[in-house]
Design an enzyme around this catalytic site. Structure first.
Site, short mmCIF file in Angstrom:
data_model
loop_
_atom_site.label_atom_id
_atom_site.label_comp_id
_atom_site.label_asym_id
_atom_site.label_seq_id
_atom_site.Cartn_x
_atom_site.Cartn_y
_atom_site.Cartn_z
N THR A 26 0.82 -1.21 0.00
CA THR A 26 0.00 0.00 0.00
C THR A 26 0.85 1.26 0.00
O THR A 26 1.99 1.25 0.47
CB THR A 26 -0.89 0.00 1.27
OG1 THR A 26 -1.54 1.26 1.39
CG2 THR A 26 -0.08 -0.22 2.54
N ASP A 27 0.25 2.36 -0.46
CA ASP A 27 0.96 3.65 -0.40
C ASP A 27 1.07 4.18 1.04
O ASP A 27 1.84 5.09 1.32
CB ASP A 27 0.29 4.70 -1.30
CG ASP A 27 -1.17 4.99 -0.94
OD1 ASP A 27 -1.72 4.32 -0.04
OD2 ASP A 27 -1.77 5.89 -1.57
N GLU A 28 0.27 3.59 1.96
CA GLU A 28 0.27 4.11 3.34
C GLU A 28 1.61 3.91 4.04
O GLU A 28 1.87 4.55 5.06
CB GLU A 28 -0.87 3.48 4.15
CG GLU A 28 -2.22 3.79 3.55
CD GLU A 28 -3.38 3.63 4.52
OE1 GLU A 28 -3.16 3.48 5.72
OE2 GLU A 28 -4.52 3.67 4.03
N TYR A 47 -1.87 -0.44 11.03
CA TYR A 47 -2.01 -1.11 9.73
C TYR A 47 -0.81 -0.82 8.84
O TYR A 47 -0.16 -1.73 8.32
CB TYR A 47 -3.30 -0.66 9.02
CG TYR A 47 -3.33 -0.98 7.54
CD1 TYR A 47 -3.40 -2.29 7.10
CD2 TYR A 47 -3.24 0.04 6.57
CE1 TYR A 47 -3.40 -2.59 5.73
CE2 TYR A 47 -3.25 -0.25 5.22
CZ TYR A 47 -3.33 -1.57 4.80
OH TYR A 47 -3.31 -1.86 3.45
N LYS A 70 2.18 -3.29 7.32
CA LYS A 70 2.47 -3.45 5.89
C LYS A 70 3.92 -3.06 5.59
O LYS A 70 4.59 -3.71 4.80
CB LYS A 70 1.50 -2.62 5.03
CG LYS A 70 0.06 -3.08 5.04
CD LYS A 70 -0.17 -4.47 4.44
CE LYS A 70 0.03 -4.53 2.95
NZ LYS A 70 -0.35 -5.86 2.40
P1 NAD Z 1 -9.78 -7.17 2.13
O1 NAD Z 1 -9.79 -6.89 3.61
O2 NAD Z 1 -10.98 -6.88 1.32
O3 NAD Z 1 -9.43 -8.70 1.87
C1 NAD Z 1 -8.43 -9.38 2.59
C2 NAD Z 1 -8.60 -10.88 2.34
O4 NAD Z 1 -7.57 -11.56 3.06
C3 NAD Z 1 -9.94 -11.44 2.83
O5 NAD Z 1 -10.48 -12.32 1.87
C4 NAD Z 1 -9.57 -12.20 4.09
O6 NAD Z 1 -10.41 -13.30 4.36
C5 NAD Z 1 -8.14 -12.65 3.76
N1 NAD Z 1 -7.34 -12.90 4.97
C6 NAD Z 1 -7.22 -12.08 6.06
N2 NAD Z 1 -6.42 -12.66 6.97
C7 NAD Z 1 -6.01 -13.85 6.45
C8 NAD Z 1 -5.16 -14.89 6.92
N3 NAD Z 1 -4.58 -14.82 8.12
N4 NAD Z 1 -4.95 -15.95 6.13
C9 NAD Z 1 -5.54 -16.04 4.90
N5 NAD Z 1 -6.37 -15.10 4.42
C10 NAD Z 1 -6.60 -14.01 5.18
O7 NAD Z 1 -8.50 -6.42 1.60
P2 NAD Z 1 -8.26 -5.64 0.21
O8 NAD Z 1 -8.74 -4.26 0.35
O9 NAD Z 1 -8.73 -6.49 -0.90
O10 NAD Z 1 -6.66 -5.58 0.21
C11 NAD Z 1 -5.90 -6.66 -0.35
C12 NAD Z 1 -4.43 -6.33 -0.25
O11 NAD Z 1 -4.16 -5.12 -0.97
C13 NAD Z 1 -3.94 -6.07 1.17
O12 NAD Z 1 -2.66 -6.62 1.30
C14 NAD Z 1 -3.89 -4.55 1.29
O13 NAD Z 1 -2.91 -4.16 2.20
C15 NAD Z 1 -3.53 -4.17 -0.13
N6 NAD Z 1 -4.00 -2.84 -0.58
C16 NAD Z 1 -5.32 -2.48 -0.45
C17 NAD Z 1 -5.75 -1.24 -0.95
C18 NAD Z 1 -7.19 -0.81 -0.86
O14 NAD Z 1 -7.50 0.34 -1.21
N7 NAD Z 1 -8.12 -1.65 -0.43
C19 NAD Z 1 -4.83 -0.38 -1.55
C20 NAD Z 1 -3.48 -0.77 -1.64
C21 NAD Z 1 -3.10 -2.01 -1.17
O1 DAU Z 2 -4.17 4.00 0.49
C1 DAU Z 2 -4.39 2.63 0.41
C2 DAU Z 2 -5.23 2.17 1.59
O2 DAU Z 2 -6.56 2.64 1.35
C3 DAU Z 2 -5.23 0.66 1.78
O3 DAU Z 2 -3.92 0.23 2.08
C4 DAU Z 2 -6.19 0.25 2.90
O4 DAU Z 2 -6.24 -1.17 3.00
C5 DAU Z 2 -7.56 0.79 2.56
O5 DAU Z 2 -8.48 0.48 3.60
C6 DAU Z 2 -7.51 2.30 2.33
O6 DAU Z 2 -7.21 2.99 3.57
P1 DAU Z 2 -7.95 4.34 4.00
O7 DAU Z 2 -7.84 4.50 5.46
O8 DAU Z 2 -7.52 5.47 3.13
O9 DAU Z 2 -9.46 3.94 3.56
P2 DAU Z 2 -10.88 4.20 4.27
O10 DAU Z 2 -11.92 3.85 3.29
O11 DAU Z 2 -10.94 3.60 5.64
O12 DAU Z 2 -10.87 5.78 4.45
C7 DAU Z 2 -10.75 6.66 3.34
C8 DAU Z 2 -10.77 8.08 3.87
O13 DAU Z 2 -12.07 8.36 4.39
C9 DAU Z 2 -9.82 8.31 5.03
O14 DAU Z 2 -9.30 9.63 4.95
C10 DAU Z 2 -10.70 8.17 6.28
C11 DAU Z 2 -12.03 8.68 5.78
N1 DAU Z 2 -13.22 8.03 6.38
C12 DAU Z 2 -13.29 6.68 6.44
C13 DAU Z 2 -14.38 6.05 6.99
C14 DAU Z 2 -14.45 4.53 7.06
C15 DAU Z 2 -14.27 8.83 6.85
O15 DAU Z 2 -14.21 10.07 6.77
N2 DAU Z 2 -15.36 8.21 7.37
C16 DAU Z 2 -15.47 6.84 7.48
O16 DAU Z 2 -16.48 6.34 7.99
#
Ligand code: NAD
Ligand code: DAU
Length: 356
Positions: free
Chosen positions: A138-140, A163, A167
């Site tokens: 992730t970019d975080e 988190y 990562k």
């Molecule tokens: P998600 O939470 O939707 O899915 C995570 C999946 O991993 C689920 O299916 C869960 O059951 C599985 N999982 C969790 N713990 C596990 C374990 N111990 N063993 C096996 N499986 C397990 O997550 P996502 O948003 O699809 O993110 C996927 C990946 O991409 C993550 O590594 C996250 O850090 C990365 N990522 C997410 C975003 C985003 O915006 N969502 C952006 C950049 C990177």
């Molecule tokens: O940048 C990549 C990341 O993006 C991934 O690595 C994470 O897995 C993914 O969850 C996401 O993280 P964020 O914290 O940016 O996503 P989230 O949807 O939780 O929040 C997006 C923005 O909105 C953040 O600035 C917090 C704000 N927010 C979030 C929630 C859930 C609110 O204002 N209200 C809310 O209820």
């Protein structure tokens, strides 16, 4: 059928993982794709119901943090590649329960690295060919930006939440295994994804669900935090390109060049959904409610993906407005999915499907 490669995708029942599994299963019928997922609250096999009967797809339920199970799985199947997405992914949950993030994101990743290293016989003295360990990050990990600048692949790591710290730690282990044992690893760091199958605890799907049900839209602080949004299928396309074309040891940033403040995203969503739900313009905006800010809330993320665009020719395919509208349409057409992931019925579906 003889498959040319066996690829393990972890976290394939989650949001991004399910799009990656679908792309690989449909685009590469000669690869045998194994989806390993623990099916936590975030994992849902309904996400893959359109492809789960494909001859080149196998689901395995299991925990990446279980060392003995992971070692046995690798010994049995002798995977050629790993695309690792399984993780605890929600920042708010990491603030209330950081240890789960350490166990899955750090220990789970190191288990996979150890198993891949042992299976492929990696060592500093020799280079293995035809294998790949792809770590999806992730970019975080880069921390927060001020008003100017963008994250590049050389930006120093500066994670702020449990988190992002977990990562960042996993990224460091992946690089260490490349440098120490010649593990053929690549990493990508992506910005915020949105699209179908996004679990409705994250900002965009949470607000779609709440608008639909006329519930308040909780905006942290003043809604001034900025995120760089990318349509999830474009992330999956980038993973495909990087998996097949990147050099061992390389890192790529993936992003949409698409920065929005949270409040502007939610205003746009309200407007789109006024139209879709036949409500008077301005109705949904009245649901916006400013709430207490997230602890340690990163102000701004923005990804510079020039390296990926120049080296490997990838670019995002969708404009945000178009992608958001498509996403809203998907949620409105898939009410049953939303209900099952928010009601806990999902376990029943799993038990029926898999006779457990
Ligand atoms: P998600 O939470 O939707 O899915 C995570 C999946 O991993 C689920 O299916 C869960 O059951 C599985 N999982 C969790 N713990 C596990 C374990 N111990 N063993 C096996 N499986 C397990 O997550 P996502 O948003 O699809 O993110 C996927 C990946 O991409 C993550 O590594 C996250 O850090 C990365 N990522 C997410 C975003 C985003 O915006 N969502 C952006 C950049 C990177
Ligand atoms: O940048 C990549 C990341 O993006 C991934 O690595 C994470 O897995 C993914 O969850 C996401 O993280 P964020 O914290 O940016 O996503 P989230 O949807 O939780 O929040 C997006 C923005 O909105 C953040 O600035 C917090 C704000 N927010 C979030 C929630 C859930 C609110 O204002 N209200 C809310 O209820």
């Amino acid at each position: 059928m003889e498959f040319t490669k066996k690829i393990l995708i972890t976290g394939g029942a989650g949001f991004i993982g399910s799009h990656v599994v679908r792309l690989f299963v449909t685009q590469y019928p000669n690869y045998h794709i194994f989806n390993l997922d623990k099916l936590t609250y975030a994992g849902n096999l309904e996400n893959l119901s359109d492809i789960d009967q494909s001859p080149n797809y196998t689901f395995v339920k299991g925990d990446i943090a279980d060392t003995a199970f992971i070692n046995e799985l690798f010994t049995t199947h002798q995977f050629d590649g790993v695309i690792h997405l399984a993780a605890e992914s929600h920042v708010d949950r990491s603030i209330s329960n950081p240890m789960e993030f350490v166990i899955t994101n750090v220990i789970g990743t190191v288990n996979l690295l150890n198993a891949a290293r042992a299976t492929w016989g990696c060592s500093k003295d020799s280079k293995v060919e035809g294998k790949r360990f792809y770590h999806v990050s992730t970019d975080e990990v880069y921390g927060a930006l001020g008003e100017e600048g963008m994250f590049t692949e050389t930006t120093a790591y500066d994670p702020h939440s449990p988190y992002s710290a977990s990562k960042a730690s996993s990224d460091h282990f992946v690089r260490a295994y490349h440098d120490t044992y010649n593990l053929p690893a690549v990493i990508s760091n992506c910005s915020n994804n949105y699209g179908p199958n996004h679990f409705p605890e994250k900002l965009i799907p949470l607000c779609i669900n709440n608008i639909k049900n006329n519930k308040p839209l909780p905006i942290y602080g003043k809604g001034e935090n900025v995120r760089d949004w990318l349509y999830v299928v474009d992330h999956a396309r980038a993973i495909d390109v990087i998996y097949h074309q990147a050099n061992d040891g390389s890192t790529y940033n993936i992003g949409g060049h698409n920065e929005w403040t949270n409040i502007d995203v939610i205003r746009l969503l309200c407007k789109i959904m006024d139209g879709k739900l036949g409500r008077t313009p301005g109705t949904n905006e009245q649901l916006i409610t400013f709430v207490k800010d997230r602890a340690g809330h990163d102000l701004r993320y923005a990804i510079d993906s020039t390296k990926l665009q120049n080296d490997l020719g990838w670019k995002p395919s969708l404009q945000f407005e178009e992608g958001l509208e498509k996403t809203v349409d998907w949620y409105l057409a898939n009410n049953q999915w939303l209900e099952s992931v928010t009601s806990g019925n999902y376990q029943q579906y799993y038990n029926q499907q898999y006779n457990r």
